[in-house]
Design a protein around this motif. Sequence first.
Motif, PDB file in Angstrom:
ATOM      1  N   THR A 195       0.838  -1.196   0.000  1.00  0.00           N
ATOM      2  CA  THR A 195       0.000   0.000   0.000  1.00  0.00           C
ATOM      3  C   THR A 195       0.872   1.245   0.000  1.00  0.00           C
ATOM      4  O   THR A 195       1.903   1.304   0.663  1.00  0.00           O
ATOM      5  CB  THR A 195      -0.926   0.023   1.228  1.00  0.00           C
ATOM      6  OG1 THR A 195      -0.112   0.018   2.403  1.00  0.00           O
ATOM      7  CG2 THR A 195      -1.861  -1.163   1.240  1.00  0.00           C
ATOM      8  N   PHE A 196       0.451   2.236  -0.772  1.00  0.00           N
ATOM      9  CA  PHE A 196       1.151   3.515  -0.833  1.00  0.00           C
ATOM     10  C   PHE A 196       0.233   4.641  -0.347  1.00  0.00           C
ATOM     11  O   PHE A 196       0.271   5.744  -0.840  1.00  0.00           O
ATOM     12  CB  PHE A 196       1.607   3.809  -2.260  1.00  0.00           C
ATOM     13  CG  PHE A 196       2.724   2.934  -2.729  1.00  0.00           C
ATOM     14  CD1 PHE A 196       4.001   3.099  -2.249  1.00  0.00           C
ATOM     15  CD2 PHE A 196       2.489   1.930  -3.648  1.00  0.00           C
ATOM     16  CE1 PHE A 196       5.038   2.288  -2.676  1.00  0.00           C
ATOM     17  CE2 PHE A 196       3.513   1.117  -4.083  1.00  0.00           C
ATOM     18  CZ  PHE A 196       4.787   1.291  -3.595  1.00  0.00           C
ATOM     19  N   GLY A 230       4.325   5.326   2.626  1.00  0.00           N
ATOM     20  CA  GLY A 230       4.164   4.926   1.235  1.00  0.00           C
ATOM     21  C   GLY A 230       4.628   5.988   0.264  1.00  0.00           C
ATOM     22  O   GLY A 230       5.199   5.693  -0.782  1.00  0.00           O
ATOM     23  N   ILE A 231       4.396   7.249   0.622  1.00  0.00           N
ATOM     24  CA  ILE A 231       4.866   8.356  -0.220  1.00  0.00           C
ATOM     25  C   ILE A 231       6.386   8.383  -0.246  1.00  0.00           C
ATOM     26  O   ILE A 231       7.000   8.578  -1.301  1.00  0.00           O
ATOM     27  CB  ILE A 231       4.284   9.691   0.280  1.00  0.00           C
ATOM     28  CG1 ILE A 231       2.772   9.694   0.077  1.00  0.00           C
ATOM     29  CG2 ILE A 231       4.917  10.875  -0.432  1.00  0.00           C
ATOM     30  CD1 ILE A 231       2.064  10.852   0.716  1.00  0.00           C
ATOM     31  N   PHE A 232       7.018   8.153   0.910  1.00  0.00           N
ATOM     32  CA  PHE A 232       8.477   8.109   0.949  1.00  0.00           C
ATOM     33  C   PHE A 232       9.018   6.908   0.173  1.00  0.00           C
ATOM     34  O   PHE A 232      10.053   7.005  -0.489  1.00  0.00           O
ATOM     35  CB  PHE A 232       8.991   8.086   2.391  1.00  0.00           C
ATOM     36  CG  PHE A 232       8.966   9.431   3.043  1.00  0.00           C
ATOM     37  CD1 PHE A 232       9.696  10.478   2.539  1.00  0.00           C
ATOM     38  CD2 PHE A 232       8.194   9.632   4.174  1.00  0.00           C
ATOM     39  CE1 PHE A 232       9.671  11.727   3.143  1.00  0.00           C
ATOM     40  CE2 PHE A 232       8.158  10.874   4.788  1.00  0.00           C
ATOM     41  CZ  PHE A 232       8.885  11.927   4.266  1.00  0.00           C
ATOM     42  N   LEU A 255      11.872   5.064  -4.619  1.00  0.00           N
ATOM     43  CA  LEU A 255      11.887   4.258  -5.844  1.00  0.00           C
ATOM     44  C   LEU A 255      12.190   5.120  -7.064  1.00  0.00           C
ATOM     45  O   LEU A 255      12.943   4.708  -7.950  1.00  0.00           O
ATOM     46  CB  LEU A 255      10.556   3.528  -6.014  1.00  0.00           C
ATOM     47  CG  LEU A 255      10.280   2.392  -5.049  1.00  0.00           C
ATOM     48  CD1 LEU A 255       8.879   1.857  -5.253  1.00  0.00           C
ATOM     49  CD2 LEU A 255      11.298   1.282  -5.203  1.00  0.00           C
ATOM     50  N   VAL A 256      11.633   6.324  -7.109  1.00  0.00           N
ATOM     51  CA  VAL A 256      11.912   7.235  -8.224  1.00  0.00           C
ATOM     52  C   VAL A 256      13.373   7.669  -8.204  1.00  0.00           C
ATOM     53  O   VAL A 256      14.038   7.726  -9.250  1.00  0.00           O
ATOM     54  CB  VAL A 256      10.953   8.447  -8.162  1.00  0.00           C
ATOM     55  CG1 VAL A 256      11.377   9.542  -9.121  1.00  0.00           C
ATOM     56  CG2 VAL A 256       9.530   8.003  -8.459  1.00  0.00           C
ATOM     57  N   VAL A 257      13.897   7.963  -7.031  1.00  0.00           N
ATOM     58  CA  VAL A 257      15.306   8.378  -6.918  1.00  0.00           C
ATOM     59  C   VAL A 257      16.238   7.237  -7.328  1.00  0.00           C
ATOM     60  O   VAL A 257      17.223   7.464  -8.045  1.00  0.00           O
ATOM     61  CB  VAL A 257      15.614   8.860  -5.476  1.00  0.00           C
ATOM     62  CG1 VAL A 257      17.103   9.021  -5.252  1.00  0.00           C
ATOM     63  CG2 VAL A 257      14.893  10.153  -5.197  1.00  0.00           C
ATOM     64  N   ILE A 258      15.937   6.031  -6.925  1.00  0.00           N
ATOM     65  CA  ILE A 258      16.774   4.883  -7.292  1.00  0.00           C
ATOM     66  C   ILE A 258      16.730   4.658  -8.797  1.00  0.00           C
ATOM     67  O   ILE A 258      17.763   4.411  -9.434  1.00  0.00           O
ATOM     68  CB  ILE A 258      16.328   3.627  -6.521  1.00  0.00           C
ATOM     69  CG1 ILE A 258      16.725   3.759  -5.060  1.00  0.00           C
ATOM     70  CG2 ILE A 258      16.936   2.367  -7.106  1.00  0.00           C
ATOM     71  CD1 ILE A 258      16.145   2.691  -4.170  1.00  0.00           C
ATOM     72  N   PHE A 259      15.549   4.758  -9.399  1.00  0.00           N
ATOM     73  CA  PHE A 259      15.430   4.608 -10.842  1.00  0.00           C
ATOM     74  C   PHE A 259      16.243   5.687 -11.567  1.00  0.00           C
ATOM     75  O   PHE A 259      16.937   5.412 -12.541  1.00  0.00           O
ATOM     76  CB  PHE A 259      13.955   4.678 -11.259  1.00  0.00           C
ATOM     77  CG  PHE A 259      13.739   4.558 -12.728  1.00  0.00           C
ATOM     78  CD1 PHE A 259      13.902   3.343 -13.368  1.00  0.00           C
ATOM     79  CD2 PHE A 259      13.382   5.669 -13.472  1.00  0.00           C
ATOM     80  CE1 PHE A 259      13.705   3.229 -14.726  1.00  0.00           C
ATOM     81  CE2 PHE A 259      13.184   5.571 -14.829  1.00  0.00           C
ATOM     82  CZ  PHE A 259      13.352   4.346 -15.467  1.00  0.00           C
ATOM     83  N   ILE A 319      14.145  -4.161  -3.087  1.00  0.00           N
ATOM     84  CA  ILE A 319      13.614  -5.289  -2.318  1.00  0.00           C
ATOM     85  C   ILE A 319      13.413  -4.884  -0.865  1.00  0.00           C
ATOM     86  O   ILE A 319      12.370  -5.175  -0.258  1.00  0.00           O
ATOM     87  CB  ILE A 319      14.550  -6.505  -2.440  1.00  0.00           C
ATOM     88  CG1 ILE A 319      14.481  -7.093  -3.844  1.00  0.00           C
ATOM     89  CG2 ILE A 319      14.191  -7.574  -1.412  1.00  0.00           C
ATOM     90  CD1 ILE A 319      15.508  -8.153  -4.141  1.00  0.00           C
ATOM     91  N   LEU A 320      14.381  -4.173  -0.286  1.00  0.00           N
ATOM     92  CA  LEU A 320      14.245  -3.732   1.102  1.00  0.00           C
ATOM     93  C   LEU A 320      13.105  -2.732   1.276  1.00  0.00           C
ATOM     94  O   LEU A 320      12.399  -2.751   2.294  1.00  0.00           O
ATOM     95  CB  LEU A 320      15.547  -3.135   1.598  1.00  0.00           C
ATOM     96  CG  LEU A 320      16.673  -4.109   1.895  1.00  0.00           C
ATOM     97  CD1 LEU A 320      17.920  -3.351   2.318  1.00  0.00           C
ATOM     98  CD2 LEU A 320      16.267  -5.087   2.954  1.00  0.00           C
ATOM     99  N   ILE A 321      12.917  -1.845   0.310  1.00  0.00           N
ATOM    100  CA  ILE A 321      11.850  -0.861   0.407  1.00  0.00           C
ATOM    101  C   ILE A 321      10.491  -1.544   0.331  1.00  0.00           C
ATOM    102  O   ILE A 321       9.575  -1.221   1.085  1.00  0.00           O
ATOM    103  CB  ILE A 321      11.999   0.208  -0.694  1.00  0.00           C
ATOM    104  CG1 ILE A 321      13.158   1.131  -0.378  1.00  0.00           C
ATOM    105  CG2 ILE A 321      10.724   1.016  -0.856  1.00  0.00           C
ATOM    106  CD1 ILE A 321      13.509   2.098  -1.485  1.00  0.00           C
ATOM    107  N   LEU A 322      10.322  -2.485  -0.589  1.00  0.00           N
ATOM    108  CA  LEU A 322       9.040  -3.125  -0.748  1.00  0.00           C
ATOM    109  C   LEU A 322       8.695  -4.049   0.408  1.00  0.00           C
ATOM    110  O   LEU A 322       7.531  -4.207   0.763  1.00  0.00           O
ATOM    111  CB  LEU A 322       8.987  -3.882  -2.075  1.00  0.00           C
ATOM    112  CG  LEU A 322       8.964  -3.007  -3.320  1.00  0.00           C
ATOM    113  CD1 LEU A 322       8.960  -3.868  -4.552  1.00  0.00           C
ATOM    114  CD2 LEU A 322       7.792  -2.068  -3.315  1.00  0.00           C
TER     115      LEU A 322
END
Length: 83
Positions: free
Chosen positions: A13-14, A19-21, A26-30, A78-81
Amino acid sequence: MDFLEGINTINFTFQSTGGIFKLLFLVVIFGYVIYSLLLTIRVRILNDTVKSSSNKKVLFASYLHLLVAVVGSLFCVILILVG
């Protein structure tokens, strides 16, 4: 199906502040992976254009950086999810 009650499931869930963080990271990593890829391509073009004695070392360092960035970002995703 009583044996499935003890198994934890991952919740994706976001909707909260966390979830916003997660989405932001994820955007920064991409973006960092895209930056590493573009840096590697730029170093390769520079290697083909300018002849020098240290070209192979710099090209190897660039490919190593790309590999570490991709593997590290996959581990972070993986750690974030999961977290």
